[in-house]
Design an enzyme around this catalytic site. Sequence first.
Site, PDB file in Angstrom:
ATOM      1  N   GLU A 248       0.942  -1.204   0.107  1.00 48.15           N
ATOM      2  CA  GLU A 248       0.117  -0.012   0.070  1.00 48.15           C
ATOM      3  C   GLU A 248       0.970   1.078   0.031  1.00 48.15           C
ATOM      4  OE1 GLU A 248      -2.140  -0.243   3.573  1.00 48.15           O
ATOM      5  OE2 GLU A 248      -3.400  -2.017   3.031  1.00 48.15           O
ATOM      6  N   LYS A 250       2.353   4.486   1.714  1.00 46.72           N
ATOM      7  CA  LYS A 250       2.426   5.174   2.849  1.00 46.72           C
ATOM      8  C   LYS A 250       2.220   6.465   2.616  1.00 46.72           C
ATOM      9  CE  LYS A 250       5.536   5.436   6.956  1.00 46.72           C
ATOM     10  NZ  LYS A 250       5.013   6.569   7.461  1.00 46.72           N
ATOM     11  N   ARG A 255      -2.671   9.453  11.286  1.00 48.23           N
ATOM     12  CA  ARG A 255      -3.412   8.188  11.499  1.00 48.23           C
ATOM     13  C   ARG A 255      -4.978   8.594  12.236  1.00 48.23           C
ATOM     14  NH1 ARG A 255      -1.214   2.987  12.390  1.00 48.23           N
ATOM     15  NH2 ARG A 255      -3.165   1.549  11.954  1.00 48.23           N
ATOM     16  N   ARG A 270      -4.377   9.047  17.036  1.00 50.26           N
ATOM     17  CA  ARG A 270      -3.468   7.993  17.219  1.00 50.26           C
ATOM     18  C   ARG A 270      -3.319   8.101  18.881  1.00 50.26           C
ATOM     19  NH1 ARG A 270       2.060   6.803  14.138  1.00 50.26           N
ATOM     20  NH2 ARG A 270       2.969   5.844  16.099  1.00 50.26           N
ATOM     21  N   GLU A 298      -5.576   6.848   7.407  1.00 50.36           N
ATOM     22  CA  GLU A 298      -4.803   8.012   7.488  1.00 50.36           C
ATOM     23  C   GLU A 298      -5.469   9.180   6.740  1.00 50.36           C
ATOM     24  OE1 GLU A 298      -1.579   7.586   8.551  1.00 50.36           O
ATOM     25  OE2 GLU A 298      -0.446   9.130   7.851  1.00 50.36           O
ATOM     26  N   PHE A 337      -7.487   1.794   5.221  1.00 50.05           N
ATOM     27  CA  PHE A 337      -6.812   0.559   4.836  1.00 50.05           C
ATOM     28  C   PHE A 337      -7.329  -0.550   5.656  1.00 50.05           C
ATOM     29  CE2 PHE A 337      -3.627   3.726   6.720  1.00 50.05           C
ATOM     30  CZ  PHE A 337      -3.752   2.851   7.755  1.00 50.05           C
ATOM     31  N   ARG A 415       3.351  -3.069  17.574  1.00 49.99           N
ATOM     32  CA  ARG A 415       4.192  -2.862  16.187  1.00 49.99           C
ATOM     33  C   ARG A 415       5.201  -4.144  15.892  1.00 49.99           C
ATOM     34  NH1 ARG A 415       6.318   1.829  14.442  1.00 49.99           N
ATOM     35  NH2 ARG A 415       6.068   2.939  16.414  1.00 49.99           N
ATOM     36  N   LYS A 421       7.087  -0.767   6.986  1.00 51.71           N
ATOM     37  CA  LYS A 421       7.079   0.363   6.442  1.00 51.71           C
ATOM     38  C   LYS A 421       8.514   0.729   5.715  1.00 51.71           C
ATOM     39  CE  LYS A 421       7.788   2.834  10.533  1.00 51.71           C
ATOM     40  NZ  LYS A 421       7.294   3.663  11.699  1.00 51.71           N
TER      41      LYS A 421
HETATM   42  P1  AMP Z   1       5.721   6.132  11.332  1.00 49.84           P
HETATM   43  O1  AMP Z   1       4.769   7.370  11.850  1.00 49.84           O
HETATM   44  O2  AMP Z   1       6.897   6.651  10.572  1.00 49.84           O
HETATM   45  O3  AMP Z   1       6.089   5.313  12.482  1.00 49.84           O
HETATM   46  O4  AMP Z   1       4.699   5.164  10.369  1.00 49.84           O
HETATM   47  C1  AMP Z   1       3.821   4.712  10.671  1.00 49.84           C
HETATM   48  C2  AMP Z   1       2.540   5.631  10.273  1.00 49.84           C
HETATM   49  O5  AMP Z   1       2.478   5.218   9.013  1.00 49.84           O
HETATM   50  C3  AMP Z   1       1.072   4.942  10.905  1.00 49.84           C
HETATM   51  O6  AMP Z   1       1.156   5.324  12.093  1.00 49.84           O
HETATM   52  C4  AMP Z   1       0.206   5.619   9.885  1.00 49.84           C
HETATM   53  O7  AMP Z   1      -0.253   6.896  10.452  1.00 49.84           O
HETATM   54  C5  AMP Z   1       1.167   5.918   8.800  1.00 49.84           C
HETATM   55  N1  AMP Z   1       0.659   5.102   7.432  1.00 49.84           N
HETATM   56  C6  AMP Z   1       0.796   5.823   6.294  1.00 49.84           C
HETATM   57  N2  AMP Z   1       0.270   4.898   5.256  1.00 49.84           N
HETATM   58  C7  AMP Z   1      -0.088   3.746   6.075  1.00 49.84           C
HETATM   59  C8  AMP Z   1      -0.761   2.456   5.643  1.00 49.84           C
HETATM   60  N3  AMP Z   1      -1.130   2.266   4.318  1.00 49.84           N
HETATM   61  N4  AMP Z   1      -0.909   1.533   6.566  1.00 49.84           N
HETATM   62  C9  AMP Z   1      -0.597   1.793   7.919  1.00 49.84           C
HETATM   63  N5  AMP Z   1      -0.246   2.726   8.200  1.00 49.84           N
HETATM   64  C10 AMP Z   1       0.091   3.842   7.231  1.00 49.84           C
END
Ligand code: AMP
Length: 566
Positions: A248, A250, A255, A270, A298, A337, A415, A421
């Site tokens: 998918e 990112k 969130r 979140r 998101e 998603f 997590r 990611k």
């Molecule tokens: P990070 O904030 O860098 O820890 O990355 C995780 C965050 O990516 C999640 O908390 C979501 O807010 C965001 N995110 C963006 N796209 C997606 C997706 N397709 N699935 C899950 N999380 C996503």
Amino acid sequence: MERRSFLHFSEICESVAALSSTLDKVRAVATYLVELDDLDLEAATLFLSGRAFAQSDPRSLRIGSATILAAARAVWHIEDVELRRHYRSHGDLGAALAPFTRQGRRLALFAEPLTPAILRSTFGEIAAASGKNAGRRRQVLCEQILGACESEIETKYVVKIMTGDLRIGLLEGLVLEGIAEAFDQSPQDVRRAVMASSNIGHVAVAAKHKALESIQIAYGSPIGFMLASPIQYGTSYREFSSGNWILENKYDGIRAQLHRFDDKVVLFSRTLDDISTSYPEIIEAAQSLESAVILDGELIAQKSGLALPFRFLQARLQRKIVSAELLTEVPVTFMFFDILAHEEEFLIDEPLSVRRERLQTIPSTEHLTAAPYELLNTADDAAAHIHESFEKARNAGHEGLLAKRLDARYHPGRRGKWWLKLKRELATLDVVVVAVEWGHGKRAGVLSDYTFAVRTDSGELMTLGKAYSGLTDAEIASLTKWFLDHRLPPTQRREKARAGEIPVQPALVIEVAFDIIQRSDLHESGFALRFPRIVRIRDDKPASEIDTIERVREIYTQMLAREGLN
Ligand code: AMP
């Protein structure tokens, strides 16, 4: 001793805190719970998981340390010097007040000894206090509770529950296992019922009566978000050698979790806060959904199908009232998603493949759109496929990719390796500000230098560096005010604060980018960052979810490996 009494509950807490094996903790909880009647069982499981009210319960006590202290002074004779000494040695109001406990003048309300159920119903009265004299009424009820404590440990645990600071090494997960063991139910079923209802007390009673299937989904109570682990872009991607995966985009947004039920729509951040009023277009779009549903996704700024950079969305963050102009300038779309519940079905234990199928039955509109996905081709050349999709995602304005395993359940609040990611610039960290300093030159008069920390697995904070740049003057000015309001009182300051540093509550999360990590004993973590700069303020992230020292070590080793140094 009366097994129903709060004294017995407190003794269980003491013994659980002293046990180190989680198995023993679970057993102690189970043995205790099995003997309780329904009302005490409901209250005791709530309290053991560190709560005064269930997560699904909108009520709160609304009493802080000041009220508790005032109540304690009214009931007992408190020596301030002694109190400070106890507070310093325990760092906990419950333990600090415990030694002042005197055989109470049991007030009329409590003709019998205090029990978990009586405490819970008094909490209900405290929460219900309203109107002009609410503060006074809350304090009087608090006095009644303290007056009913006949031993030090009762005081200690009553106060700990009121301040939400139980700390006996008993996470909700262990209480769940205790319930399962006590009433001979599968831990999986108990966990699922708690996730669905957000009410551990109700679940305990249902487990006792072998009626877990009667537990209903609490639409309107947020569920913890499942999170992704980072992997390095451009490797051989061994992660994908087993299982089937999807890719998918990112999305670079924030969130959110959307609950549609009865005639309501609620959007949670979140940090599990209700952010509905900030996104009226999403609420309106979701009103037209025909079935009750919980969606995970998101929020992104998007105009005519094109994703706008995060800074556009920033204009919308925390706006309680959104002007018509802003609504047209920065329209927001909820890209969903995942689906966690649909009508009467709670879906988190279904594999992603099933959830994704169900998701496709939810109609997409301009402001409420199912996030597209594709199957990752692992048979031929996963790396080539990822590269191509990654470039596509970047060109469309997204941050990178998320890979998700199709057989994975939804793991709230965790997590894991089920969601991965992929971002290109791995060298950013989410950290929390622990101390600030006044700036110099044109920054004199504002707090512009921020010492930040990462966390250990057990939640301890360790400083990693200091950042000076990256924010606008307006952001610094408003943060200065925030920091001044969130200075730590002297009793809670870290020992290692340096001259000139003003310790602040570790609550503001920032994302920092940097060029190099070095070993250094300048900071508690044993590492330092070269040229750290603030990429953005992460108000969407609670401090409990910042990056770990483990992650810092990992980046350090990867960096050495890339440079051929190890
Ligand atoms: P990070 O904030 O860098 O820890 O990355 C995780 C965050 O990516 C999640 O908390 C979501 O807010 C965001 N995110 C963006 N796209 C997606 C997706 N397709 N699935 C899950 N999380 C996503």
